[in-house]
Design a protein around this motif. Structure first.
Motif, mmCIF file in Angstrom:
data_model
loop_
_atom_site.group_PDB
_atom_site.id
_atom_site.type_symbol
_atom_site.label_atom_id
_atom_site.label_comp_id
_atom_site.label_asym_id
_atom_site.label_seq_id
_atom_site.Cartn_x
_atom_site.Cartn_y
_atom_site.Cartn_z
ATOM 1 N N GLU A 210 31.424 4.902 33.884
ATOM 2 C CA GLU A 210 32.312 3.736 33.929
ATOM 3 C C GLU A 210 32.783 3.398 35.338
ATOM 4 O O GLU A 210 33.442 2.388 35.555
ATOM 5 C CB GLU A 210 33.538 3.974 33.027
ATOM 6 C CG GLU A 210 34.577 4.970 33.550
ATOM 7 C CD GLU A 210 34.239 6.444 33.286
ATOM 8 O OE1 GLU A 210 33.035 6.791 33.308
ATOM 9 O OE2 GLU A 210 35.175 7.237 33.101
ATOM 10 N N LEU A 211 32.470 4.260 36.318
ATOM 11 C CA LEU A 211 33.091 4.112 37.636
ATOM 12 C C LEU A 211 32.324 3.171 38.558
ATOM 13 O O LEU A 211 31.087 3.201 38.603
ATOM 14 C CB LEU A 211 33.204 5.479 38.320
ATOM 15 C CG LEU A 211 33.999 6.542 37.564
ATOM 16 C CD1 LEU A 211 33.976 7.859 38.334
ATOM 17 C CD2 LEU A 211 35.431 6.083 37.326
ATOM 18 N N ILE A 223 35.747 0.796 35.587
ATOM 19 C CA ILE A 223 37.009 0.987 36.319
ATOM 20 C C ILE A 223 36.691 1.473 37.731
ATOM 21 O O ILE A 223 35.598 1.983 37.993
ATOM 22 C CB ILE A 223 37.955 2.004 35.626
ATOM 23 C CG1 ILE A 223 37.288 3.381 35.532
ATOM 24 C CG2 ILE A 223 38.381 1.524 34.251
ATOM 25 C CD1 ILE A 223 38.251 4.481 35.139
ATOM 26 N N PHE A 224 37.646 1.260 38.603
ATOM 27 C CA PHE A 224 37.449 1.697 39.984
ATOM 28 C C PHE A 224 37.631 3.205 40.081
ATOM 29 O O PHE A 224 38.487 3.786 39.413
ATOM 30 C CB PHE A 224 38.419 0.984 40.922
ATOM 31 C CG PHE A 224 38.157 -0.493 41.014
ATOM 32 C CD1 PHE A 224 36.943 -0.966 41.491
ATOM 33 C CD2 PHE A 224 39.117 -1.409 40.608
ATOM 34 C CE1 PHE A 224 36.694 -2.331 41.568
ATOM 35 C CE2 PHE A 224 38.871 -2.770 40.686
ATOM 36 C CZ PHE A 224 37.655 -3.237 41.166
ATOM 37 N N ASP A 225 36.829 3.802 40.910
ATOM 38 C CA ASP A 225 36.911 5.247 41.158
ATOM 39 C C ASP A 225 38.149 5.526 42.012
ATOM 40 O O ASP A 225 38.124 5.345 43.226
ATOM 41 C CB ASP A 225 35.623 5.680 41.875
ATOM 42 C CG ASP A 225 35.664 7.141 42.292
ATOM 43 O OD1 ASP A 225 36.607 7.856 41.901
ATOM 44 O OD2 ASP A 225 34.721 7.561 42.997
ATOM 45 N N ALA A 226 39.216 5.934 41.350
ATOM 46 C CA ALA A 226 40.470 6.201 42.070
ATOM 47 C C ALA A 226 40.531 7.654 42.542
ATOM 48 O O ALA A 226 41.169 7.972 43.549
ATOM 49 C CB ALA A 226 41.664 5.902 41.159
ATOM 50 N N SER A 272 35.564 15.440 39.588
ATOM 51 C CA SER A 272 36.517 14.944 38.594
ATOM 52 C C SER A 272 35.762 14.224 37.510
ATOM 53 O O SER A 272 34.757 13.569 37.756
ATOM 54 C CB SER A 272 37.581 14.052 39.236
ATOM 55 O OG SER A 272 37.051 12.818 39.606
ATOM 56 N N GLY A 273 36.265 14.391 36.291
ATOM 57 C CA GLY A 273 35.645 13.808 35.099
ATOM 58 C C GLY A 273 34.607 14.746 34.515
ATOM 59 O O GLY A 273 34.102 15.650 35.185
ATOM 60 N N GLY A 274 34.324 14.532 33.243
ATOM 61 C CA GLY A 274 33.234 15.276 32.597
ATOM 62 C C GLY A 274 33.453 16.768 32.470
ATOM 63 O O GLY A 274 32.498 17.531 32.360
ATOM 64 N N PRO A 320 39.838 17.352 35.585
ATOM 65 C CA PRO A 320 39.807 16.305 34.571
ATOM 66 C C PRO A 320 39.683 14.928 35.226
ATOM 67 O O PRO A 320 40.022 14.757 36.407
ATOM 68 C CB PRO A 320 41.163 16.430 33.878
ATOM 69 C CG PRO A 320 41.844 17.611 34.442
ATOM 70 C CD PRO A 320 41.139 18.026 35.679
ATOM 71 N N GLY A 321 39.215 13.946 34.463
ATOM 72 C CA GLY A 321 39.027 12.603 35.009
ATOM 73 C C GLY A 321 40.320 11.839 35.181
ATOM 74 O O GLY A 321 40.455 11.031 36.102
ATOM 75 N N ASN A 322 41.271 12.112 34.313
ATOM 76 C CA ASN A 322 42.530 11.376 34.435
ATOM 77 C C ASN A 322 43.155 11.656 35.794
ATOM 78 O O ASN A 322 43.361 12.816 36.162
ATOM 79 C CB ASN A 322 43.501 11.820 33.341
ATOM 80 C CG ASN A 322 43.205 11.103 32.038
ATOM 81 O OD1 ASN A 322 43.109 9.883 32.025
ATOM 82 N ND2 ASN A 322 43.045 11.861 30.983
HETATM 83 P P1 AMP Z 1 36.791 12.381 31.566
HETATM 84 O O1 AMP Z 1 37.513 13.592 32.054
HETATM 85 O O2 AMP Z 1 35.485 12.158 32.214
HETATM 86 O O3 AMP Z 1 36.715 12.389 30.081
HETATM 87 O O4 AMP Z 1 37.705 11.146 31.948
HETATM 88 C C1 AMP Z 1 39.018 11.030 31.436
HETATM 89 C C2 AMP Z 1 39.598 9.679 31.789
HETATM 90 O O5 AMP Z 1 39.735 9.561 33.200
HETATM 91 C C3 AMP Z 1 38.742 8.501 31.370
HETATM 92 O O6 AMP Z 1 39.610 7.473 30.937
HETATM 93 C C4 AMP Z 1 38.031 8.119 32.637
HETATM 94 O O7 AMP Z 1 37.630 6.767 32.646
HETATM 95 C C5 AMP Z 1 39.090 8.395 33.673
HETATM 96 N N1 AMP Z 1 38.466 8.698 34.973
HETATM 97 C C6 AMP Z 1 37.444 9.562 35.154
HETATM 98 N N2 AMP Z 1 37.089 9.607 36.452
HETATM 99 C C7 AMP Z 1 37.911 8.742 37.098
HETATM 100 C C8 AMP Z 1 38.032 8.332 38.446
HETATM 101 N N3 AMP Z 1 37.234 8.855 39.391
HETATM 102 N N4 AMP Z 1 38.985 7.450 38.766
HETATM 103 C C9 AMP Z 1 39.804 6.937 37.809
HETATM 104 N N5 AMP Z 1 39.736 7.287 36.515
HETATM 105 C C10 AMP Z 1 38.796 8.157 36.144
#
Ligand code: AMP
Ligand code: MG
Length: 425
Positions: A210-211, A223-226, A272-274, A320-322
């Motif tokens: 999604e990034l 969404i933007f990669d924050a 981060s994420g996944g 985590p991604g959040n």
């Molecule tokens: P995940 O840990 O991959 O399941 O992501 C958890 C939440 O964090 C989801 O809503 C993602 O869209 C959001 N997220 C993941 N990576 C990023 C990022 N780099 N920047 C902003 N939000 C993110």
């Protein structure tokens, strides 16, 4: 009439009473246990290099530093005034002035005879025959003489050689991250070169289909990669060398290649994420396959899941991604671990017990961190605990740490506040 096909024989899962309950049969590692394991298993990983002290701000000492010279190197005057041999008893005194003067950097090379005084300025090395100085404000000067009232203690208004630091003293220990004050101290005691650890390189990458990067067009569902810009700057602010490993979609082959590259270029990897156990959570999947260190699920909010593992010899913090969870996990877990690997030892942040300005009921089972700030001596918490609410990170000036057990916090109750400055932020 067309008959509707029978619905598939599938029922929704039973509702949980408590959706935050920890899944049965899963071992959640308490925060302190996870930290203790990291502390036990990690080691400094960088070689020492020699560096000019004036360039060494923010670097970590690899060896103890001892003073090459005393500070002050010789006795000198603390004021502008007149010097002579003390002590001086009570009563009125008149001393003839010796010819000449002693100024900072321009010493008087002769000897001042007993019973005579000489003009001295602040920082001047005391001439031979002088051990005591009177302030110029306390003196009348006329016709080559000074007049003043005693008593005056021996060595009044002077600084002794080595009263601050003696040559050979340990001034700064190995593991110290050099501050501006330290840079001044090193200069003062004549240490021009120091041994420091080469900077710890910390790779940062974001994962998720999604990034998109800020500045790129963002379509529906994107969404933007924050996290990546936030974590890269955080790594830099914590005093490590950030390595930007970019963004990867939810594709295990691309991610595997990127992790390989990260392990070549950096000492530690932050993703981060996944990191969860879902279908597209490939960081945890790959780490589980590589299996060099077990994946830990840490009883922490906001934070779960946090995947920790080794990839080609490099520790991976699968954050985590959040964004809120990513930042909290970086501060609580990654920072002390990175400090240890960088050679600065295990560093826990300094917290303060202050009265709460809010009410909160917390269930047992995991440690919790709230975005918080202090106003009028009381700790305010951000109005939402939503872990995607990145604005709360900017609003906050620190974290509230609530212990693992149950807790009912009422306004006025003491709670632990950790200012961001405690994390070097
Ligand atoms: P995940 O840990 O991959 O399941 O992501 C958890 C939440 O964090 C989801 O809503 C993602 O869209 C959001 N997220 C993941 N990576 C990023 C990022 N780099 N920047 C902003 N939000 C993110
Ligand atoms: Mg994801």
């Amino acid at each position: 009439m067309i008959k509707q096909p029978a619905p598939p024989d599938i029922a929704p899962p039973p509702l949980r009473n408590d959706c935050f309950a920890l899944p049965a049969g899963v071992n959640w590692t308490p925060v302190d246990e996870a930290l203790a394991l990291l502390r036990e298993r990690l080691r400094p990983v960088k070689a020492a290099i020699s560096m000019r002290s004036v360039r060494a701000f923010g670097h970590i000492l690899a060896t103890d530093v001892v003073a090459a010279r005393s500070n002050p190197p010789q006795p000198n005057s603390a004021v502008d005034g007149y010097g002579f041999a003390g002590a001086i008893p009570e009563g009125a005194h008149v001393f003839p002035l010796a010819e000449g003067r002693a100024a900072a950097g321009v010493p008087f090379n002769g000897t001042v005879p007993a019973g005579q005084a000489i003009r001295v300025l602040t920082g001047a090395a005391l001439p031979a025959g002088v051990n005591t100085v009177i302030l110029e404000e306390d003196v009348n000067v006329r016709d080559g003489h000074i007049a003043f009232h005693g008593p005056l203690k021996l060595r009044a208004n002077t600084r002794q050689a080595g009263e601050d630091v003696k040559a050979g003293d340990l001034v700064l220990p190995a593991g110290r991250r050099l501050t501006s004050a330290d840079i001044g101290l090193l200069a003062a005691v004549g240490v021009a070169e120091v041994n420091v650890y080469a900077p710890l390189r910390v790779a940062v990458m974001s994962t998720g289909d999604e990034l998109v990067s800020p500045g790129e067009p963002a379509g529906l569902g994107q969404i933007f990669d924050a996290n990546r810009p936030m974590l890269l700057s955080l790594v830099e602010q914590m005093g490590f060398e950030p390595v930007d490993l970019g963004r990867v979609g939810d594709d295990p082959d691309v991610l595997r290649a990127r992790l390989n590259k990260a392990a070549e270029q950096a000492d530690v990897i932050l993703t981060s994420g996944g990191a969860s156990a879902g279908d597209e959570d490939h960081v945890s999947g790959l780490l589980r396959q590589a299996g060099a260190m077990q994946q830990w699920r840490i009883a922490l909010k906001p934070g779960r899941p946090l995947a920790l593992g080794m990839w080609n010899g490099a520790p991976v913090f699968g954050l985590p991604g959040n964004p809120v969870a990513a930042l909290v996990c970086t501060l609580i877990f990654a920072r002390p671990a990175l400090s240890l690997m960088a050679g600065a030892g295990w560093q826990m942040p300094l917290g303060f017990d202050l009265p709460a300005a809010f009410e909160k009921r917390k269930k047992p089972g995991r440690r919790e961190y709230l975005r918080a700030r202090v106003r009028d001596g009381r700790v305010e918490a951000f109005h939402s605990e939503g872990s995607g609410r990145i604005s709360g990170l900017s609003w906050s000036e620190g974290l509230v740490e609530i212990e693992d057990g149950a807790r009912h916090i009422a306004p006025g109750d003491p709670i632990r506040f950790i200012p961001y400055s405690s994390f070097n932020l």
